[in-house]
Write a protein that holds these residues in place. Structure first.
Motif, mmCIF file in Angstrom:
data_model
loop_
_atom_site.group_PDB
_atom_site.id
_atom_site.type_symbol
_atom_site.label_atom_id
_atom_site.label_comp_id
_atom_site.label_asym_id
_atom_site.label_seq_id
_atom_site.Cartn_x
_atom_site.Cartn_y
_atom_site.Cartn_z
ATOM 1 N N CYS A 1 42.729 37.160 20.869
ATOM 2 C CA CYS A 1 41.288 37.404 21.002
ATOM 3 C C CYS A 1 40.703 37.886 19.677
ATOM 4 C CB CYS A 1 41.035 38.435 22.112
ATOM 5 S SG CYS A 1 39.299 38.646 22.500
ATOM 6 N N ASN A 2 40.158 36.961 18.892
ATOM 7 C CA ASN A 2 39.540 37.325 17.623
ATOM 8 C C ASN A 2 38.119 37.844 17.825
ATOM 9 O OD1 ASN A 2 41.771 36.508 16.066
ATOM 10 N ND2 ASN A 2 41.147 34.371 16.259
ATOM 11 N N PHE A 3 37.506 37.483 18.937
ATOM 12 C CA PHE A 3 36.135 37.921 19.201
ATOM 13 C C PHE A 3 36.181 39.232 19.979
ATOM 14 C CE2 PHE A 3 32.312 38.142 21.789
ATOM 15 C CZ PHE A 3 31.330 37.966 20.827
ATOM 16 N N LEU A 4 35.508 40.239 19.448
ATOM 17 C CA LEU A 4 35.482 41.560 20.072
ATOM 18 C C LEU A 4 34.030 41.928 20.314
ATOM 19 C CD1 LEU A 4 37.456 43.920 20.809
ATOM 20 C CD2 LEU A 4 36.885 44.916 18.596
ATOM 21 N N ASP A 5 33.673 42.239 21.563
ATOM 22 C CA ASP A 5 32.292 42.615 21.856
ATOM 23 C C ASP A 5 32.165 44.007 22.446
ATOM 24 O OD1 ASP A 5 33.371 42.116 24.301
ATOM 25 O OD2 ASP A 5 32.001 40.527 24.875
ATOM 26 N N THR A 6 33.253 44.757 22.516
ATOM 27 C CA THR A 6 33.222 46.141 22.992
ATOM 28 C C THR A 6 34.182 46.970 22.154
ATOM 29 O OG1 THR A 6 32.729 45.450 25.257
ATOM 30 C CG2 THR A 6 33.535 47.676 24.966
ATOM 31 N N LEU A 7 33.732 48.127 21.715
ATOM 32 C CA LEU A 7 34.567 49.007 20.906
ATOM 33 C C LEU A 7 34.287 50.462 21.286
ATOM 34 C CD1 LEU A 7 36.591 49.294 18.556
ATOM 35 C CD2 LEU A 7 34.642 49.392 17.002
ATOM 36 N N ARG A 8 35.349 51.228 21.450
ATOM 37 C CA ARG A 8 35.246 52.643 21.850
ATOM 38 C C ARG A 8 35.624 53.527 20.664
ATOM 39 N NH1 ARG A 8 39.043 56.085 24.566
ATOM 40 N NH2 ARG A 8 38.042 57.571 26.004
ATOM 41 N N LEU A 9 34.735 54.457 20.325
ATOM 42 C CA LEU A 9 34.958 55.352 19.193
ATOM 43 C C LEU A 9 34.724 56.807 19.603
ATOM 44 C CD1 LEU A 9 33.061 53.495 16.306
ATOM 45 C CD2 LEU A 9 35.520 53.476 16.726
ATOM 46 N N THR A 10 35.478 57.704 18.985
ATOM 47 C CA THR A 10 35.250 59.142 19.143
ATOM 48 C C THR A 10 34.592 59.652 17.873
ATOM 49 O OG1 THR A 10 37.186 59.386 20.574
ATOM 50 C CG2 THR A 10 36.319 61.381 19.546
ATOM 51 N N VAL A 11 33.418 60.252 17.999
ATOM 52 C CA VAL A 11 32.653 60.718 16.836
ATOM 53 C C VAL A 11 32.428 62.220 16.945
ATOM 54 C CG1 VAL A 11 31.521 58.513 16.416
ATOM 55 C CG2 VAL A 11 30.486 60.114 17.994
ATOM 56 N N ARG A 12 32.409 62.875 15.795
ATOM 57 C CA ARG A 12 32.205 64.329 15.782
ATOM 58 C C ARG A 12 31.440 64.723 14.525
ATOM 59 N NH1 ARG A 12 37.245 68.148 16.809
ATOM 60 N NH2 ARG A 12 36.841 67.323 18.901
ATOM 61 N N ARG B 1 36.084 32.412 24.429
ATOM 62 C CA ARG B 1 35.289 33.474 23.813
ATOM 63 C C ARG B 1 33.962 32.858 23.350
ATOM 64 N NH1 ARG B 1 39.231 32.093 19.997
ATOM 65 N NH2 ARG B 1 40.661 33.528 21.021
ATOM 66 N N PRO B 2 32.881 33.645 23.307
ATOM 67 C CA PRO B 2 31.584 33.097 22.886
ATOM 68 C C PRO B 2 31.631 32.546 21.463
ATOM 69 C CG PRO B 2 31.297 35.229 23.941
ATOM 70 C CD PRO B 2 32.774 35.043 23.735
ATOM 71 N N GLN B 3 30.892 31.474 21.248
ATOM 72 C CA GLN B 3 30.787 30.852 19.932
ATOM 73 C C GLN B 3 29.309 30.757 19.559
ATOM 74 O OE1 GLN B 3 33.426 29.121 18.184
ATOM 75 N NE2 GLN B 3 35.044 28.979 19.712
ATOM 76 N N VAL B 4 29.013 30.934 18.293
ATOM 77 C CA VAL B 4 27.644 30.803 17.810
ATOM 78 C C VAL B 4 27.605 29.737 16.724
ATOM 79 C CG1 VAL B 4 25.687 31.952 16.717
ATOM 80 C CG2 VAL B 4 27.093 33.210 18.331
ATOM 81 N N GLY B 5 26.740 28.752 16.918
ATOM 82 C CA GLY B 5 26.575 27.698 15.933
ATOM 83 C C GLY B 5 25.146 27.664 15.408
ATOM 84 N N SER C 1 16.291 26.356 10.701
ATOM 85 C CA SER C 1 17.560 26.479 11.413
ATOM 86 C C SER C 1 17.373 27.326 12.664
ATOM 87 C CB SER C 1 18.636 27.101 10.509
ATOM 88 O OG SER C 1 18.295 28.437 10.171
ATOM 89 N N ILE C 2 18.142 27.018 13.708
ATOM 90 C CA ILE C 2 18.168 27.812 14.932
ATOM 91 C C ILE C 2 19.627 28.051 15.302
ATOM 92 C CG2 ILE C 2 15.961 26.913 15.776
ATOM 93 C CD1 ILE C 2 17.473 25.104 17.655
ATOM 94 N N THR C 3 19.870 29.110 16.048
ATOM 95 C CA THR C 3 21.231 29.462 16.437
ATOM 96 C C THR C 3 21.427 29.227 17.931
ATOM 97 O OG1 THR C 3 20.517 31.768 16.675
ATOM 98 C CG2 THR C 3 21.590 31.141 14.612
ATOM 99 N N ILE C 4 22.617 28.737 18.281
ATOM 100 C CA ILE C 4 22.966 28.459 19.672
ATOM 101 C C ILE C 4 24.241 29.224 20.014
ATOM 102 C CG2 ILE C 4 23.645 26.697 21.346
ATOM 103 C CD1 ILE C 4 22.018 24.690 19.895
ATOM 104 N N ALA C 5 24.208 29.978 21.110
ATOM 105 C CA ALA C 5 25.379 30.714 21.597
ATOM 106 C C ALA C 5 25.991 29.939 22.751
ATOM 107 C CB ALA C 5 24.984 32.122 22.035
ATOM 108 N N ASP C 6 27.246 29.521 22.580
ATOM 109 C CA ASP C 6 27.983 28.806 23.627
ATOM 110 C C ASP C 6 28.854 29.813 24.354
ATOM 111 O OD1 ASP C 6 29.401 27.061 25.219
ATOM 112 O OD2 ASP C 6 30.785 26.477 23.630
ATOM 113 N N LEU C 7 28.567 30.024 25.644
ATOM 114 C CA LEU C 7 29.332 30.977 26.440
ATOM 115 C C LEU C 7 30.448 30.261 27.185
ATOM 116 C CD1 LEU C 7 26.402 33.059 27.952
ATOM 117 C CD2 LEU C 7 27.517 33.290 25.745
ATOM 118 N N PRO C 8 31.584 30.925 27.388
ATOM 119 C CA PRO C 8 32.636 30.324 28.212
ATOM 120 C C PRO C 8 32.114 29.988 29.600
ATOM 121 C CG PRO C 8 33.495 32.221 27.022
ATOM 122 C CD PRO C 8 32.014 32.204 26.793
#
Length: 384
Positions: free
Chosen positions: A22-33, A194-198, A207-214
């Protein structure tokens, strides 16, 4: 012995094939202080420095994968403020921690389940962990600790067009033909994992962008499969692009085969159950695989109902019947492998987006005029 056992276990693991990593990551959890405030100096009335803060800045061209690689420990902490001393009565402020994140990220407080910020503009920023106040007479010259929380970064793709459809409808073939994207294409469903953007480029440099969803499945609105993980990416698109197979779709041998019209109702239903506001977006319908034998006859049978989905709503099965049907700006029978029809799709998408932008401009102009009239009132000149 323990180290030898770990080595033997590690050597038995086979790495996953490259396509399934999985090269595409759309969620990330971080601890900040935030940084701790510096202590004050009661003898001289010295004030400690404020602790540094942690803040996010939205930047184009970044990915959450890159952010995760830069923050291996998933922890971010700002430096503490300087203590007050005889040399420096006012302690120096701690250094802030600036973290660049992708454009389109929403920041949530994991414990309170509260949205902290929506970074959908370039260079927009938000403080996620404030620094502690320095020691002073109000807190007995004892510096206070900085804010500490666990945040979740939730990325929603920002694209002009969102490509929606069931598996094996030909979405990846279309994206490859119409844009510079290079998705995987095969003769079986779920090739897009995984989602792709072209980016679609025109001769005049537009130019316009297209998001291809699974491919979606039934129950995606209730998070079956990876429903929410994919559906969330169309929330920020300006135009929905439905794509269906003229010959229908069958998920597996255990499921019934659905014809083309039923698939349109099913997609309509899934979007309605996930977020009814998605039906407010303009939509274009593509009916794919028209180059195959028998496609023209099937299209002739359903064509009267495509312009008015309400006319055949009573014949739709209860589990697929939406409460509100979507209206299509354009209905285009195509073959994703036919370059001539692809050029027509490109022009229709551009024309629809341009018209939408004009309508938005008129609306913004009217709103601006009303605001000016309210400010000027009866004293200033009349605006016509």
């Amino acid at each position: 012995m323990v180290q030898l056992f770990k080595f033997l276990l590690k050597s038995t693991k086979t790495p996953a094939r490259a396509h399934f990593r999985c090269n595409f990551l759309d969620t990330l959890r971080l601890t900040v202080r935030g940084g701790h405030g510096g202590n004050g100096l009661p003898k001289y009335g010295g004030v400690g420095g404020q602790g540094g803060c942690v803040y996010f800045v939205a930047k184009e061209g970044l990915t959450l994968r890159k952010v995760a690689q830069n923050l291996r420990e998933k922890r971010v902490q700002a430096t503490s403020g300087e203590d007050s001393s005889k040399v420096n009565i006012y302690g120096k402020r701690g250094m802030d921690q600036r973290i660049e994140v992708p454009l389109g990220v929403q920041v949530y407080d994991e414990q309170q389940q509260k949205l902290l910020a929506d970074l959908n503009e370039p260079d927009s920023s938000c403080i996620v962990a404030g620094g502690g106040t320095g020691g002073c007479i109000g807190n007995n010259f004892i510096g206070r600790p900085g804010e500490s929380r666990t945040v979740q970064l939730d990325l929603k793709l920002i694209a002009d067009v969102g490509l929606v459809g069931f598996p094996n409808a030909g979405k990846s073939t279309l994206l490859k033909a119409i844009s510079n994207a290079k998705p995987k294409i095969a003769a079986y469903p779920f090739t897009t994992i995984r989602p792709q953007v072209g980016t679609v480029e025109y001769a005049d440099l537009r130019s316009i962008t297209i998001a291809d969803l699974p491919g979606l499945i039934e129950g995606a609105h209730a998070n079956f499969g990876m429903g929410h993980k994919f559906l969330k990416h169309i929330e920020r698109t300006r135009l929905l692009l439905f794509m269906v197979d003229i010959f229908g779709f069958q998920l597996s041998q255990r499921h019934e085969h659905r014809d083309c019209l039923s698939n349109i109702y099913a997609l309509n239903k899934e979007l309605e159950l996930y977020d009814p506001e998605l039906l407010e977006k303009p939509c274009v319908l593509l009916i794919n695989k028209m180059d195959k034998e028998g496609a023209q006859e099937l299209l002739a049978n359903i064509k009267p109902f495509l312009t008015d989905l309400n006319s055949n709503l009573s014949a739709c099965p209860d589990e697929l019947r939406p409460n509100r049907v979507i209206k299509f700006k354009h209905i285009l029978p195509i073959s994703a492998k036919n370059s001539g029809r692809i050029n027509e799709v490109k022009q229709k998408l551009r024309g629809t987006l341009d018209k939408l932008a004009e309508e938005q401009l008129v609306t913004d102009s009217k709103l601006l005029k009303e605001q000016l009239q309210q400010r000027v009132g009866v004293i200033g000149p009349k605006i016509t």
